[in-house]
Design a protein around this motif. Structure first.
Motif, short mmCIF file in Angstrom:
data_model
loop_
_atom_site.label_atom_id
_atom_site.label_comp_id
_atom_site.label_asym_id
_atom_site.label_seq_id
_atom_site.Cartn_x
_atom_site.Cartn_y
_atom_site.Cartn_z
N GLY A 293 0.82 -1.21 0.00
CA GLY A 293 0.00 0.00 0.00
C GLY A 293 0.85 1.26 0.00
O GLY A 293 0.55 2.23 -0.70
N ILE A 294 1.91 1.25 0.77
CA ILE A 294 2.82 2.39 0.80
C ILE A 294 3.50 2.56 -0.56
O ILE A 294 3.65 3.69 -1.05
N ILE A 295 3.87 1.46 -1.18
CA ILE A 295 4.50 1.53 -2.50
C ILE A 295 3.54 2.14 -3.52
O ILE A 295 3.94 2.96 -4.35
N LYS A 296 2.25 1.78 -3.45
CA LYS A 296 1.27 2.37 -4.38
C LYS A 296 1.15 3.88 -4.17
O LYS A 296 1.06 4.64 -5.13
N LEU A 297 1.16 4.32 -2.92
CA LEU A 297 1.10 5.76 -2.64
C LEU A 297 2.36 6.46 -3.12
O LEU A 297 2.29 7.58 -3.64
N VAL A 298 3.51 5.82 -2.98
CA VAL A 298 4.77 6.39 -3.48
C VAL A 298 4.73 6.49 -5.01
O VAL A 298 5.15 7.51 -5.58
N GLN A 299 4.19 5.46 -5.66
CA GLN A 299 4.05 5.50 -7.13
C GLN A 299 3.18 6.67 -7.56
O GLN A 299 3.51 7.37 -8.54
N LEU A 300 2.09 6.90 -6.84
CA LEU A 300 1.21 8.03 -7.19
C LEU A 300 1.92 9.36 -6.97
O LEU A 300 1.85 10.26 -7.82
N GLY A 301 2.62 9.50 -5.85
CA GLY A 301 3.33 10.75 -5.57
C GLY A 301 4.43 11.03 -6.58
O GLY A 301 4.55 12.15 -7.09
N LEU A 302 5.23 10.00 -6.88
CA LEU A 302 6.28 10.19 -7.88
C LEU A 302 5.70 10.43 -9.27
O LEU A 302 6.27 11.18 -10.07
N GLY A 303 4.55 9.81 -9.56
CA GLY A 303 3.89 10.04 -10.84
C GLY A 303 3.45 11.49 -11.01
O GLY A 303 3.60 12.08 -12.09
N ILE A 304 2.94 12.08 -9.93
CA ILE A 304 2.54 13.49 -9.98
C ILE A 304 3.76 14.37 -10.24
O ILE A 304 3.72 15.30 -11.06
N ILE A 305 4.87 14.07 -9.57
CA ILE A 305 6.09 14.85 -9.78
C ILE A 305 6.60 14.69 -11.21
O ILE A 305 6.98 15.67 -11.87
N CYS A 306 6.58 13.46 -11.74
CA CYS A 306 7.03 13.21 -13.12
C CYS A 306 6.17 13.98 -14.12
O CYS A 306 6.70 14.60 -15.05
N MET A 307 4.85 13.94 -13.92
CA MET A 307 3.97 14.64 -14.85
C MET A 307 4.17 16.15 -14.78
O MET A 307 4.17 16.83 -15.81
N SER A 308 4.34 16.68 -13.58
CA SER A 308 4.48 18.13 -13.46
C SER A 308 5.82 18.63 -13.99
O SER A 308 5.90 19.72 -14.57
N CYS A 309 6.88 17.85 -13.81
CA CYS A 309 8.20 18.28 -14.30
C CYS A 309 8.33 18.15 -15.81
O CYS A 309 9.04 18.94 -16.44
N ALA A 310 7.70 17.17 -16.41
CA ALA A 310 7.87 16.92 -17.84
C ALA A 310 6.88 17.68 -18.71
O ALA A 310 7.01 17.66 -19.93
N SER A 311 5.91 18.33 -18.12
CA SER A 311 4.93 19.02 -18.96
C SER A 311 5.24 20.52 -18.98
O SER A 311 5.74 21.05 -17.99
N PRO A 312 5.00 21.17 -20.08
CA PRO A 312 4.48 20.69 -21.35
C PRO A 312 5.56 19.98 -22.15
O PRO A 312 6.74 20.30 -22.04
N ALA A 313 5.13 19.04 -22.93
CA ALA A 313 6.07 18.23 -23.72
C ALA A 313 6.52 19.03 -24.94
O ALA A 313 5.70 19.48 -25.73
N HIS A 314 7.83 19.20 -25.06
CA HIS A 314 8.37 19.97 -26.18
C HIS A 314 9.03 19.08 -27.23
O HIS A 314 9.21 19.50 -28.36
N VAL A 315 9.42 17.89 -26.86
CA VAL A 315 10.07 16.97 -27.81
C VAL A 315 9.37 15.61 -27.73
O VAL A 315 8.61 15.34 -26.79
N GLY A 316 9.63 14.77 -28.71
CA GLY A 316 8.96 13.47 -28.78
C GLY A 316 9.20 12.59 -27.57
O GLY A 316 8.32 11.86 -27.13
N ALA A 317 10.40 12.64 -27.01
CA ALA A 317 10.70 11.81 -25.83
C ALA A 317 9.83 12.22 -24.65
O ALA A 317 9.38 11.38 -23.88
N SER A 318 9.58 13.50 -24.53
CA SER A 318 8.72 13.97 -23.43
C SER A 318 7.27 13.55 -23.66
O SER A 318 6.55 13.28 -22.69
N HIS A 319 6.84 13.49 -24.91
CA HIS A 319 5.50 12.99 -25.20
C HIS A 319 5.36 11.55 -24.72
O HIS A 319 4.39 11.18 -24.08
N TRP A 320 6.37 10.73 -25.05
CA TRP A 320 6.34 9.33 -24.63
C TRP A 320 6.40 9.22 -23.10
O TRP A 320 5.66 8.47 -22.49
N PHE A 321 7.30 9.99 -22.49
CA PHE A 321 7.45 9.94 -21.04
C PHE A 321 6.15 10.35 -20.34
O PHE A 321 5.73 9.69 -19.38
#
Length: 179
Positions: free
Chosen positions: A51-79
């Motif tokens: 359960g803790i791992i799932k919450l960590v996945q959600l938290g890190l996912g939010i950070i990944c989405m916020s840091c990589a957006s907006p996508a400027h190159v194709g790799a960022s689109h995939w990420f």
């Protein structure tokens, strides 16, 4: 404040059963089982390691989405595609466990194997995503470089989180098949 009984034009009263604020009650036949009867909150699950791992996945996912957006190159689109789909899938699994849906539905689904495959696939996709993200953004000099490299690094952390989740699910699946 309105009362439950309304007076008509001729002075007689009638029941205001067509009130839109009144919640209708659903009556089931005595022989019909209620399909939602097994749904209950299961907050203690999120105090366990999976359960803790799932919450960590959600938290890190939010950070990944916020840091990589907006996508400027194709790799960022995939990420971002990987980060968003993994986030949505993990959020759905959190609701499955939070509401005890797998116990309530009683479907012939191997829930552990399904989640194991889901988590393993996202660990692999995150690995491809962070490699693409870091390889492209390490060669680009722009004002968005720092946040996109940070997204790739948090993608590494989320890859580890998904791999750990897959490992614990594999152990749980292996112990459930040997019994």
């Amino acid at each position: 404040m309105m009362s439950e009984t309304a007076v008509t034009m001729d002075g007689s009263s009638n029941n205001a059963s067509n009130n839109p604020r009144q919640v209708p009650t659903v009556k089931t036949e005595p022989g019909q089982p209620n399909p939602l009867a097994g749904i209950r909150l299961n907050v203690p699950y999120f105090k366990t390691i999976p359960g803790i791992i799932k919450l960590v996945q959600l938290g890190l996912g939010i950070i990944c989405m916020s840091c990589a957006s907006p996508a400027h190159v194709g790799a960022s689109h995939w990420f971002l595609f990987v980060a968003v789909t993994a986030f949505i899938a993990s959020l759905l699994w959190c609701f499955v466990y939070l509401l005890s849906i797998r116990e309530a539905l009683k479907l012939p689904i191997n829930w552990i194997m399904t989640e194991l495959l889901n988590t393993s696939v996202f660990a692999f996709l995150y690995m491809i995503g962070f490699i693409a993200q870091l390889s492209v953004w390490s060669a680009i000099s722009s004002s968005f470089t720092a946040s996109n490299i940070a997204a790739g690094i948090f993608g590494i952390f989320n890859t580890v989180a998904y791999a750990a989740g897959a490992y614990f699910l594999y152990i749980e699946w292996k112990s459930s098949t040997t019994q």
